[in-house]
Design a protein around this motif. Structure first.
Motif, PDB file in Angstrom:
ATOM      1  N   VAL A  20       0.841  -1.184   0.000  1.00  0.00           N
ATOM      2  CA  VAL A  20       0.000   0.000   0.000  1.00  0.00           C
ATOM      3  C   VAL A  20       0.875   1.233   0.000  1.00  0.00           C
ATOM      4  CG1 VAL A  20      -1.619   1.355   1.332  1.00  0.00           C
ATOM      5  CG2 VAL A  20      -1.971  -1.093   1.092  1.00  0.00           C
TER       6      VAL A  20
ATOM      7  N   VAL B 140      -3.936  -5.791  -3.386  1.00  0.00           N
ATOM      8  CA  VAL B 140      -3.377  -6.477  -2.234  1.00  0.00           C
ATOM      9  C   VAL B 140      -4.252  -7.655  -1.861  1.00  0.00           C
ATOM     10  CG1 VAL B 140      -2.732  -6.240   0.175  1.00  0.00           C
ATOM     11  CG2 VAL B 140      -2.452  -4.302  -1.371  1.00  0.00           C
ATOM     12  N   ALA B 141      -3.655  -8.806  -1.792  1.00  0.00           N
ATOM     13  CA  ALA B 141      -4.421  -9.952  -1.312  1.00  0.00           C
ATOM     14  C   ALA B 141      -4.512  -9.874   0.200  1.00  0.00           C
ATOM     15  CB  ALA B 141      -3.751 -11.251  -1.745  1.00  0.00           C
ATOM     16  N   ASP B 142      -5.615 -10.302   0.705  1.00  0.00           N
ATOM     17  CA  ASP B 142      -5.857 -10.234   2.138  1.00  0.00           C
ATOM     18  C   ASP B 142      -5.037 -11.300   2.860  1.00  0.00           C
ATOM     19  OD1 ASP B 142      -6.834 -10.179   4.679  1.00  0.00           O
ATOM     20  OD2 ASP B 142      -8.718 -11.181   4.158  1.00  0.00           O
TER      21      ASP B 142
ATOM     22  N   ASP C  75      -4.608 -11.738   6.147  1.00  0.00           N
ATOM     23  CA  ASP C  75      -5.106 -12.245   7.418  1.00  0.00           C
ATOM     24  C   ASP C  75      -5.880 -13.538   7.294  1.00  0.00           C
ATOM     25  OD1 ASP C  75      -4.774 -10.186   9.870  1.00  0.00           O
ATOM     26  OD2 ASP C  75      -4.717  -9.188   7.928  1.00  0.00           O
TER      27      ASP C  75
ATOM     28  N   ARG D 260       3.848  -6.986   6.519  1.00  0.00           N
ATOM     29  CA  ARG D 260       2.442  -7.337   6.706  1.00  0.00           C
ATOM     30  C   ARG D 260       2.297  -8.762   7.218  1.00  0.00           C
ATOM     31  NH1 ARG D 260      -2.087  -4.818   4.453  1.00  0.00           N
ATOM     32  NH2 ARG D 260      -3.094  -5.957   6.117  1.00  0.00           N
TER      33      ARG D 260
ATOM     34  N   GLU E 289       3.154  -8.885  10.847  1.00  0.00           N
ATOM     35  CA  GLU E 289       2.085  -8.303  11.657  1.00  0.00           C
ATOM     36  C   GLU E 289       0.905  -9.245  11.789  1.00  0.00           C
ATOM     37  OE1 GLU E 289       2.839  -4.125   9.456  1.00  0.00           O
ATOM     38  OE2 GLU E 289       0.764  -4.696   9.870  1.00  0.00           O
TER      39      GLU E 289
ATOM     40  N   ARG F  29      -0.520 -10.669  15.182  1.00  0.00           N
ATOM     41  CA  ARG F  29      -1.901 -10.381  15.555  1.00  0.00           C
ATOM     42  C   ARG F  29      -2.683 -11.664  15.820  1.00  0.00           C
ATOM     43  NH1 ARG F  29      -3.869  -8.333  10.804  1.00  0.00           N
ATOM     44  NH2 ARG F  29      -2.201  -6.795  10.989  1.00  0.00           N
TER      45      ARG F  29
END
Lengths: 348, 348
Positions: A169, A177-179, A181, A213, A216, A220
């Motif tokens: 980003v 952007v592929a997700d 999470d 990412r 993170e 998370r």
DNA sequence: TTGTAAGCGTTATCAG
DNA sequence: CTGATAACGCTTACAA
């Protein structure tokens, strides 16, 4: 049979002299003459069919065919400013992730009669910047696959031509952007189910946005399940990087490890196996990307797969849409990552 | 941190409106004005340094820099007829052999400040021909990596622009061919040493020139050592093709098998292992190309390696040389294939 | 060494 | 619907 037995020469001028390329290509002037119309009429007939008398159009088509006419892209690009070309810069052609990215972009481009220009930055931000600037004037838009550039540098590029960054980003710049999470969630869940309480993450290049990412997301998701996560020193995003990190990994005292990508995972797996640590008994490993080969390591690699081809295709589509003057980026399907469970993960 | 938690959108217009691209690029006219000289002088200063007064050259450079000038490749291509671009057509981007080919070509092109245009024919001769014609007008030369075209079609292409075919010989067309016999000789020798007397060859696509050459080389080398060779029905040059041929292979009653490429070899290896045939005990397997992954199958694959990157680089070099008006193709180093012995071959 | 001017093959604007 | 004609940005004799 032309076989020459052993001892072929590397570069063969080939039987018979190599051909010359004299016969200069036909132009719309040639067609105009042959069809008895004005060149400008030919231009119209060829580029915007329908806006012309059917019968003259016919004549022009025939003349064109008989002269074996092909438009001269450079000549067309000059007045229009459009090259019908899009550029793609990848960090390392040799990394299998890029198969799908290149293919996705190339197919989508070819579909719309665009041509894909490919360049490699070899994981260096300097050559990436150079390459981007070299490419920019000759393409209508640019896809940055795994950019190591600063945001500002990317923004500057985006000021000149449509730019899309993949899996990153950047403020004011369009991106696909592929997700992460989704897949990481599944992965951590999977590990939790296997009883792992201490997992690690082996990051990729510092400048890699995705690496951040991924870290993170792991942190998370682990936090949510009260799993302890330790971040290892970064490693190069290649098999070699994984191999070299084997020591760090073992020292970290984790029972499961995420690597930044499958290349590292495979390298690590090989090194571990070679030095007597069994996978997944001694350590569970999860990679990212589900690259070619991930399914035939021993054990086969559990990994978080992403829809790379679709990501790149979507980027290409978005550029082409913008070139066609559409404002809103053609917000594609949801691009989700997904866990692929194979043999490299097991009970803690 | 820009992280948005889960549920990212696939295509992000990004914070802040996506930028526009108004500011039209500076031209040599702008520079001329700023530097107080004629545009033609600017052109010379920029393209053929040395043939101009050092001090005006200086001024022009500065003006160019301050205007952030970039040549317009289309505009340059028009009068010169040169696009500074070379095209590469591969049959299947997804096949790891092409990593090295693409990289070799791209690097060599980039070295000489050329740009690589990439296209995929998807193993279809129709799309290959279409693609070639689409590319041809916009490139200075074309590399056909694994062409499925007829010789005549290739010759026609070569009539228009410099064309180099990789690993194939076409009359009157330049080509770069690695010497198959060297590697195959080593391989057959290796098998003979292990006591194999009956070996097979699983060919690739009928239209593949290399597949034929490989078959011939195998036949020839085996004949010399009085080894019986049986040719199997052709299979698609992918893992799937290898998998599907497992039955044929077992039925053939050979103790060792060459496949057309590593992809097939890996597919076959997987299928065999899955269905209870052990490699190399039940069957020795030798592939071709030494692709990514060949070293981490179980067992790792014995294969005949070829210098793909160098082959492609040599092709690119040859095109560039011809563009520079050199007559003789820059006959590169000898490109030899070479056996890489790993675990998929063993005693008969 | 530098300026003048023609031309590269298309598209686009404007009349007709 | 079609024909002139002027761009588009750069290179390249040819002159000066």
């Amino acid at each position: 049979m032309t076989s020459t037995g052993s001892g072929d020469d590397a570069v063969a001028p080939a039987a018979g002299a190599t051909r010359a390329h004299p016969r200069k290509a036909a132009t719309i002037y040639d067609i105009a003459q042959l069809a008895g119309v004005d060149p400008s009429t030919v231009s119209r007939a060829l580029s915007k069919p329908g806006r012309i008398n059917a019968i003259t159009a016919q004549k022009i088509q025939e003349a064109a065919r008989s002269l074996n006419y092909r438009v001269n892209p450079a000549a067309r690009a000059l007045p229009t400013g459009r090259t019908r070309t899009i550029g793609l810069i990848v960090s390392d052609i040799t990394n299998p992730v890029f198969f799908d990215i290149v293919r996705g972009a190339e197919q989508e481009a070819a579909n719309q009669n665009y041509t894909l220009v490919l360049a490699e930055s070899r994981e260096s931000n300097d050559t990436e910047l150079l390459t981007a600037h070299r490419l920019l004037p000759s393409v209508d838009g640019l896809i940055l696959a795994t950019s190591r550039l600063d945001s500002e540098q990317i923004q500057e590029l985006a000021d000149e031509k449509p730019v899309v960054v993949l899996n990153r980003v950047v403020d004011g710049v369009e991106s696909v952007v592929a997700d992460v999470d989704a897949g990481v969630g599944q992965a951590v869940e999977h590990l939790a189910g296997l009883g792992h309480r201490r997992v690690g993450y082996l990051p990729g290049p510092e400048r890699s946005w995705v690496s951040g990412r991924r870290g993170e997301a792991i942190a998370r998701q682990c936090a949510q399940r009260d799993i302890e996560v330790t971040m290892l020193p970064a490693a190069r995003p290649m098999m070699e990087g994984g191999r070299q990190s084997a020591g760090d990994v073992l020292a970290a005292g984790v029972t499961a490890l995420f690597t930044y990508n499958d290349l590292q995972a495979i390298g690590l797996l090989l090194e571990l196996t070679a030095t007597g640590t069994r996978v997944p008994d001694g350590l569970s490993i999860i990679g990212f990307d589900d690259i070619f080969g991930a399914d035939f390591t021993t054990p086969p690699l559990t990994t978080v797969a992403a829809p790379h081809a679709e990501t790149a295709a979507s980027a290409a589509r978005s550029i082409l849409a913008r070139l066609d003057g559409e404002e809103r980026p053609a917000s594609g399907a949801h691009l989700r990552t997904e866990l692929v469970v194979r043999g490299s993960t097991g009970p803690a």
